[in-house]
Design a protein around this motif. Sequence first.
Motif, short mmCIF file in Angstrom:
data_model
loop_
_atom_site.label_atom_id
_atom_site.label_comp_id
_atom_site.label_asym_id
_atom_site.label_seq_id
_atom_site.Cartn_x
_atom_site.Cartn_y
_atom_site.Cartn_z
N ILE A 87 0.83 -1.20 0.00
CA ILE A 87 0.00 0.00 0.00
C ILE A 87 0.87 1.25 0.00
CG2 ILE A 87 -1.62 1.34 1.40
CD1 ILE A 87 -2.92 -1.34 2.19
N GLU A 88 1.93 1.25 0.80
CA GLU A 88 2.84 2.39 0.83
C GLU A 88 3.41 2.66 -0.55
OE1 GLU A 88 5.86 1.74 3.78
OE2 GLU A 88 4.37 1.49 5.37
N GLY A 89 3.82 1.62 -1.25
CA GLY A 89 4.36 1.78 -2.60
C GLY A 89 3.33 2.35 -3.56
N LEU A 90 2.10 1.86 -3.49
CA LEU A 90 1.03 2.36 -4.35
C LEU A 90 0.76 3.83 -4.07
CD1 LEU A 90 -1.52 1.52 -6.27
CD2 LEU A 90 -2.74 1.59 -4.11
N LEU A 91 0.65 4.18 -2.79
CA LEU A 91 0.35 5.56 -2.43
C LEU A 91 1.47 6.51 -2.84
CD1 LEU A 91 -1.18 4.93 1.10
CD2 LEU A 91 -2.41 5.66 -0.95
N GLN A 92 2.71 6.11 -2.64
CA GLN A 92 3.82 6.97 -3.00
C GLN A 92 3.93 7.14 -4.50
OE1 GLN A 92 7.18 5.24 -1.00
NE2 GLN A 92 6.53 5.99 1.01
N LYS B 13 -0.41 9.86 -3.32
CA LYS B 13 -1.55 9.87 -2.40
C LYS B 13 -1.14 9.60 -0.95
CE LYS B 13 -4.95 10.23 -5.44
NZ LYS B 13 -5.97 11.25 -5.37
N ALA B 14 0.15 9.53 -0.66
CA ALA B 14 0.61 9.20 0.69
C ALA B 14 0.20 10.27 1.69
CB ALA B 14 2.12 9.00 0.71
N ALA B 15 0.31 11.54 1.33
CA ALA B 15 -0.06 12.62 2.26
C ALA B 15 -1.56 12.61 2.54
CB ALA B 15 0.37 13.97 1.68
N VAL B 16 -2.34 12.34 1.52
CA VAL B 16 -3.80 12.27 1.70
C VAL B 16 -4.16 11.12 2.63
CG1 VAL B 16 -6.00 11.91 0.50
CG2 VAL B 16 -4.21 13.28 -0.57
N PHE B 17 -3.54 9.97 2.42
CA PHE B 17 -3.79 8.80 3.26
C PHE B 17 -3.40 9.10 4.71
CE2 PHE B 17 -2.55 4.65 5.08
CZ PHE B 17 -3.72 3.94 4.87
N ASP B 18 -2.24 9.75 4.90
CA ASP B 18 -1.79 10.12 6.25
C ASP B 18 -2.80 11.03 6.94
OD1 ASP B 18 0.48 8.68 6.59
OD2 ASP B 18 1.86 10.32 6.12
N GLU B 19 -3.30 12.00 6.20
CA GLU B 19 -4.28 12.94 6.76
C GLU B 19 -5.56 12.22 7.17
OE1 GLU B 19 -6.85 16.61 4.98
OE2 GLU B 19 -4.74 16.52 4.42
N ILE B 20 -6.02 11.32 6.33
CA ILE B 20 -7.23 10.56 6.64
C ILE B 20 -6.98 9.65 7.83
CG2 ILE B 20 -8.75 8.73 5.77
CD1 ILE B 20 -8.37 10.09 2.97
N TRP B 21 -5.82 9.00 7.84
CA TRP B 21 -5.46 8.08 8.93
C TRP B 21 -5.46 8.81 10.27
CZ3 TRP B 21 -4.57 2.87 8.69
CH2 TRP B 21 -4.03 2.28 9.83
N ALA B 22 -4.84 9.98 10.32
CA ALA B 22 -4.74 10.73 11.57
C ALA B 22 -6.10 11.28 12.01
CB ALA B 22 -3.74 11.87 11.42
N GLY B 23 -6.99 11.49 11.06
CA GLY B 23 -8.28 12.08 11.38
C GLY B 23 -9.37 11.10 11.74
N LEU C 108 -8.02 3.77 2.85
CA LEU C 108 -7.48 3.70 1.50
C LEU C 108 -8.53 4.11 0.47
CD1 LEU C 108 -4.98 2.92 -0.17
CD2 LEU C 108 -5.89 0.61 -0.28
N ALA C 109 -9.75 3.66 0.66
CA ALA C 109 -10.83 4.03 -0.26
C ALA C 109 -11.04 5.54 -0.27
CB ALA C 109 -12.11 3.30 0.12
N ALA C 110 -10.98 6.16 0.90
CA ALA C 110 -11.14 7.61 0.96
C ALA C 110 -9.98 8.32 0.29
CB ALA C 110 -11.27 8.05 2.42
N ALA C 111 -8.77 7.80 0.46
CA ALA C 111 -7.59 8.43 -0.14
C ALA C 111 -7.59 8.30 -1.66
CB ALA C 111 -6.32 7.81 0.44
#
Length: 168
Positions: A9-14, A18-28, A64-67
């Motif tokens: 997933i990290e590889g796909l997001l990077q 989309k890694a920053a978007v995923f991080d923001e969603i994860w933290a929220g 992941l779906a949200a990101a």
Amino acid sequence: MLNHLMTWIEGLLQCHGKAAVFDEIWAGIPPYPNFYHCGKTYQQISQWSSKEMRNFGRIVYPALAAALHDALPRHRAIFHRALTCVRSLVDWSLVVQYRTHTTKTLNYLADYLQEFQATKDVFTTYRTSKATDSIAHARMKDLKMQLNAEHAIEDEKRAKRGEALSRA
């Protein structure tokens, strides 16, 4: 199992930015009963305890779906396939934890595993095999040796010219 999924997933997001978007969603993600959320972004978690890994399995798919929801048309098929793969593996890992199984739950497990096997190829570009990993380590070792040899030659030339190098 989920550790490998995390690296995929990290590889796909990077790769898709989309890694920053995923991080923001994860933290929220807000807390809710029977769910511990440390409040950190995904990238800030350096060690995953069993509780955090269990929670990862519970929330990785929706996060992941949200990101990935605002995908460009050329990425939609890849993202849909990645989400299908993640969903099937997460569903499999959740069902396999049942204390007892019936024919129905065993059929679910077989279906989830079959769906995962059919879609996991979407992550092949974002993961490394053992062979690729060993080749990369061997090349890195060769490059370090080559660099050390070049430095030794340069140091020898400086010594012949009378230029001393400080330890700093």
